[in-house]
Enzyme design. Structure first.
Site, mmCIF file in Angstrom:
data_model
loop_
_atom_site.group_PDB
_atom_site.id
_atom_site.type_symbol
_atom_site.label_atom_id
_atom_site.label_comp_id
_atom_site.label_asym_id
_atom_site.label_seq_id
_atom_site.Cartn_x
_atom_site.Cartn_y
_atom_site.Cartn_z
ATOM 1 N N LEU A 1 0.816 -1.212 0.000
ATOM 2 C CA LEU A 1 0.000 0.000 0.000
ATOM 3 C C LEU A 1 0.850 1.262 0.000
ATOM 4 C CD1 LEU A 1 -2.741 -1.064 2.594
ATOM 5 C CD2 LEU A 1 -2.915 -1.072 0.093
ATOM 6 N N THR B 1 3.821 -0.642 4.372
ATOM 7 C CA THR B 1 2.434 -0.886 4.753
ATOM 8 C C THR B 1 1.839 -1.801 3.703
ATOM 9 O OG1 THR B 1 2.269 1.302 5.785
ATOM 10 C CG2 THR B 1 0.212 0.167 5.290
ATOM 11 N N LYS C 1 1.545 -3.262 9.065
ATOM 12 C CA LYS C 1 2.605 -2.256 9.015
ATOM 13 C C LYS C 1 3.894 -2.909 9.492
ATOM 14 C CE LYS C 1 1.606 1.990 10.108
ATOM 15 N NZ LYS C 1 1.173 3.215 10.824
ATOM 16 N N ASP D 1 -0.538 14.085 13.365
ATOM 17 C CA ASP D 1 -0.250 14.062 11.927
ATOM 18 C C ASP D 1 -1.547 14.005 11.113
ATOM 19 O OD1 ASP D 1 1.411 14.203 9.734
ATOM 20 O OD2 ASP D 1 1.756 12.041 9.640
#
Length: 459
Positions: free
Chosen positions: A20, A28, A43, A143
């Site tokens: 991904l 990921t 992850k 974030d």
């Protein structure tokens, strides 16, 4: 391990479908959980040459925090494991897979949002943030940006289901107060305080506000002009004044002036408080600062502000130091008086007397000079007073010509200077700092009082 190859199995359970995203030392992956036959997100953090122990700390923190979160719009923690392959060694974090595109991808594909849709999006994200910030201790995402917001396809009048993902930068207040400072986030979406490594729940609000501005303008926050750290976006968006005002509250660079919580921001989105440079509500005067020496006499017919002496500032001390040798008569002047023509000696003597008088006036001004700003029903006067003697600084100003009460911020290198001015038809008629050394609270208090008495708007 070659993550570009599908059908590989991690931890004897997670069969890789595709990659991904990829960063240095991180992957990921979309994978199939062979036990549940459901798609999951894995992850991976590799312990390679570019490995940083701080990355592992953040990776482990993400897993610990996700394990304790249970919200329908946040990925669920499923598993955490270590792996040791032939060429690779690292850690894996398994989360639920949300089949949705990121907001960034949808914007890049040309999707546009109306103001109502942006509001709906904002409300949904604020609910998520309220959940995070209400944890004990509060959890800060750090974030928030378009690529970390997932959005399903819209249906009917709904903007779609909204999800907040990628908790790789997450921090809780307890970890922050432990003394370790880690600056993480994405430039353009980070509030000023985050660059210092210290964040609060309101820091996430700034990032959300910057994200919403990007959605409405199509421009990254760094592409928009800034003034004193304020993002200048109002001219670039097609939005109501109320919503633009709300966005200004969200991206206020001063942590103290921003919305303090997601709950407050959510409650204010439909009816935000008015934005001024000085006070939240211009109809409510600020309280008089406790230690101020300024006197204020206010009646419906008259407003009088009595400013105390300026005292001995650096500029005044410098001027007195330069004049003192002339005033007391240096050996140079004494010799000149003895050897020169009588007329020249008289001029030098007159100069010395003038210097004495001027130094005396400066000292008396610093000690006792008071300035009275008098506003009456139809005029304004500025009267100075020293030991009972008074004089007027300017001619009388007609009150209906006063059009603006303003605080101006001027930056010079790293110093921030504030001045309180009164303008008459765009011409400066009164600079408070010329007559008295005011604190920030005193400026704000006086500006509010004058504006309310004159029934003017502050700017």
């Amino acid at each position: 391990m070659n993550t570009n190859t599908s059908n590989q199995v991690l931890n004897h359970r997670y069969q890789i479908i595709r990659e991904l995203s990829r960063q240095t030392g991180r992957r990921t992956l979309l994978a199939l959980d062979l036990e549940t036959q459901r798609q999951v997100v894995v992850k991976i953090l590799y312990l390679g040459q570019d490995f940083d122990w701080q990355d592992l700390k953040l990776f482990e923190r993400e897993s610990i925090i996700l394990k304790n979160l249970h919200h329908p719009q946040i990925p669920n923690y499923l598993d955490y494991f270590e792996f040791d392959a032939t060429n690779d060694k690292g850690f894996g974090l398994v989360q639920t897979y949300i089949e949705a595109q990121s907001l960034e991808a949808q914007l890049q594909a040309g999707r546009r949002f109306s103001e109502d849709e942006v509001k709906e999006l904002a409300k949904s994200l604020l609910v998520i943030l309220d959940y995070l910030h209400e944890q004990e201790p509060p959890i800060i995402h750090r974030d928030i940006k378009p690529s970390n917001i997932l959005l399903t396809n819209r249906s009917g009048n709904s903007v779609g289901e909204v999800y907040l993902v990628d908790f790789g930068s997450v921090q809780n207040i307890a970890a922050q107060e432990g003394g370790t400072i880690t600056v993480v986030g994405t430039y353009g979406y980070m509030p000023p305080e985050q660059f210092g490594g210290r964040t609060k729940p309101a820091s996430d609000l700034y990032s959300l506000g910057a994200t919403l501005i990007y959605i409405m303008t199509g421009l990254h926050p760094t592409e928009l002009p800034q003034q004193d750290l304020h993002i200048q976006f109002c001219q670039a968006i097609d939005a109501s004044q109320e919503f633009a005002s709300w966005l200004e509250w969200m991206v206020e660079p001063s942590l103290e002036k921003r919305f303090t919580s997601a709950k407050i921001a959510l409650a204010a989105i439909e009816n935000p408080p008015a934005r001024t440079n000085l006070v939240k509500d211009s109809n409510q005067p600020l309280n008089k600062p406790l230690e101020t020496k300024i006197r204020l006499i206010k009646t419906p017919e008259k407003l009088e502000i009595i400013l105390p002496p300026t005292g001995f500032g650096i500029g005044l001390i410098t001027l007195i130091s330069c004049l003192t040798p002339i005033a007391i008569g240096s050996p140079f002047f004494s010799q000149m008086l003895a050897q020169t023509h009588a007329f020249i000696a008289f001029i030098v003597w007159l100069l010395q007397i003038s210097a004495i008088a001027f130094v005396g006036f400066l000292i008396l001004s610093a000690i006792d000079k008071r300035t009275r700003l008098q506003l009456q029903s139809n005029q304004m006067n500025i009267v100075n007073e020293i030991f009972g003697f008074t004089w007027q600084s300017y001619e009388t100003i007609t009150i209906y010509d006063i059009a603006q009460i303003t605080v101006v911020y001027d930056t010079y290198e790293t110093r921030l200077k504030e001045n309180l001015f009164i303008f008459n038809q765009n011409k400066l008629v009164f600079d408070f700092d010329t007559y008295s050394n005011l604190t920030t609270l005193e400026r704000e208090w006086l500006a509010a009082e004058i504006s309310n008495w004159l029934k003017l708007q502050m700017s």
